[in-house]
Write a protein that holds these residues in place. Sequence first.
Motif, PDB file in Angstrom:
ATOM      1  N   GLU A   3      -0.366  -8.728  -9.212  1.00 40.02           N
ATOM      2  CA  GLU A   3      -0.752  -7.385  -8.821  1.00 40.02           C
ATOM      3  C   GLU A   3      -1.106  -6.548 -10.047  1.00 40.02           C
ATOM      4  N   VAL A   8       0.049  -0.367  -8.569  1.00 40.00           N
ATOM      5  CA  VAL A   8       1.376  -0.433  -7.955  1.00 40.00           C
ATOM      6  C   VAL A   8       2.254   0.747  -8.354  1.00 40.00           C
ATOM      7  N   ALA A  39      -5.094   1.816   5.849  1.00 36.08           N
ATOM      8  CA  ALA A  39      -4.716   1.421   4.498  1.00 36.08           C
ATOM      9  C   ALA A  39      -4.069   2.583   3.742  1.00 36.08           C
ATOM     10  N   ALA A  42      -0.580   3.215   5.136  1.00 32.75           N
ATOM     11  CA  ALA A  42       0.387   2.219   4.669  1.00 32.75           C
ATOM     12  C   ALA A  42       0.901   2.561   3.274  1.00 32.75           C
ATOM     13  N   ARG A  43       0.015   3.049   2.430  1.00 29.02           N
ATOM     14  CA  ARG A  43       0.445   3.444   1.091  1.00 29.02           C
ATOM     15  C   ARG A  43       1.273   4.728   1.140  1.00 29.02           C
ATOM     16  N   GLU A  46       4.937   4.255   1.695  1.00 28.12           N
ATOM     17  CA  GLU A  46       5.670   3.850   0.503  1.00 28.12           C
ATOM     18  C   GLU A  46       6.014   5.030  -0.398  1.00 28.12           C
ATOM     19  N   GLY A 245      -7.509  -2.037   1.791  1.00 30.74           N
ATOM     20  CA  GLY A 245      -6.107  -2.407   1.952  1.00 30.74           C
ATOM     21  C   GLY A 245      -5.603  -3.240   0.794  1.00 30.74           C
ATOM     22  N   GLU A 246      -6.383  -4.229   0.396  1.00 33.14           N
ATOM     23  CA  GLU A 246      -6.008  -5.070  -0.740  1.00 33.14           C
ATOM     24  C   GLU A 246      -5.943  -4.261  -2.026  1.00 33.14           C
ATOM     25  N   LYS A 249      -2.849  -2.171  -2.304  1.00 35.79           N
ATOM     26  CA  LYS A 249      -1.653  -2.993  -2.519  1.00 35.79           C
ATOM     27  C   LYS A 249      -1.551  -3.488  -3.958  1.00 35.79           C
TER      28      LYS A 249
END
Length: 381
Positions: A3, A8, A39, A42-43, A46, A245-246, A249
Motif C-alpha cells: 500500500e 493510508v 468509495a 468507505a474512507r 475510517e 476505491g482502490e 485504499k
Amino acid sequence: MKERAEVVKATRIVVKVGSSSLTQRGKIDLERLRLLVDAIAARRVEGTEVVLVSSGAIAAGLAPMGLRSRPRDLATQQAAASVGQGLLMARYSDAFAAHGLRVGQVLLTVDDVTRRSHYRNAFRTFARLLELGVVPIVNENDTVATTEIRFGDNDRLAALTSHLVHADLLLLLSDVDGLYDGDPRKPGTSMVAEVRGAADLAPLRIGRTGSSNVGTGGMQTKVEAAGIATEAGIPVVLTSAARVGEALKGLPVGTLFHPTGRRRKTRLLWLAHATSGQGILRLDEGAVRAVTERRTSLLPAGISAVEGTFSAGDPVDLVSPSGVVIARGLVNYDATELPELLGRSTRDLARELGAAYERARSPKSPTVRSLRFPLNRCPIT
C-alpha cells in the motif's frame, strides 16, 4: 500488494472528479456517481475527512436544456450550470444519505480566495463543515464567473483547494488510469508509476486525452495541477474514476506524484496560480532588486509606469525594465490614483496624502506587514 503510505496515513483528502467521469450524453450517470460516493463513504467510515471537488454542473444541465454538446458562449454555459448544479447536488445528497452522510455545497470564484477577508472566511467554512462531519462538495461558481476571473479548470481548483483546506493528499480522477509516456490509446506506451520531479516529466509527451466533449481539461491540466499541489508539499495520485476505491485504499494504482516543495502561505499560492494580472506596474532596476533579492518594501519611487485598467484589490503584475514578470500582488489603489504617487518618497506622500496613503500600510497580515507601497508580493513560479 504494497500500500502507499502517503494515502493510508492521510487524514484529510481532496478528491477531484471530472465531467466525463460523471455524465453520459448530457445526463448524470447514477452508477458512476454511486461508485464514487461509495468509495468516499468507505474512507469516511475510517475517520478520514474528504472534500470533493466535482465538475459536471454544465454537463448535467445540457439534456434538460435540450443541448447536445457543451455550449461555446459563456452565457449559455452559465445557464446550463445554473440548471445542472442543483441536479448534481441532489444526486450527491441522495447517494451520500444512503451512507448516513450529509453534503454541503461550496461554490468558489477567484475573488473568494484572493481577497484576504474572503479566503479566510472560505477556510473557516471548510473547517466548520468538516468538524460537523459534512462532506463539502466544491465547484467553481460557473453561473457568475467571467472569463477574466475563472480558475480555468477544476483540476487547478482542486490543487488550490487542497492547499486551502490543509489536505494531506489530492486524488485526481480522470477517464485515463494514470499518466502515460505517450498517448495511451496508441500501442507501445506505458504508464508512469511515480513522478518525483520535473526531470521525470521532461521526456514525456503529454497532451489532451479522452474523447469527452463535456469537460475543459486534459492530461496537461492534471499534470499542472499536480505540480501546484506537490510544490506546496501535497502528494497527488492520478488515476481513473473507475479505480477510486482502490486508490483510496492506498493500492498502487495510477500515478503517484511525490511532493517537491513545502507548504506556502495559502493566499500567495492562490495569487500565483489562480489569478491573472489585471494591470501592470513597471519597476526600475532598484525596485526589482529590492523585491526579488532583499525582499524589502516596494516604494512608490521604484515604479516607472502604470498600465491597464484595474481597481483597488485587483491582482497586478510587477514587471522589470526588460519586460519580465517578477511578481504579482493585490493593489490597494485604482489605476487612476497611482500615477500621482510615482517617483515620490513615502515621506512626501504621507505628509501630503495623510490617511489616504496610510490605508496602504494599515493591514497587519504577514503578507503586507513589511510593505510601504500598497502591494502584496507574490513571486511567480
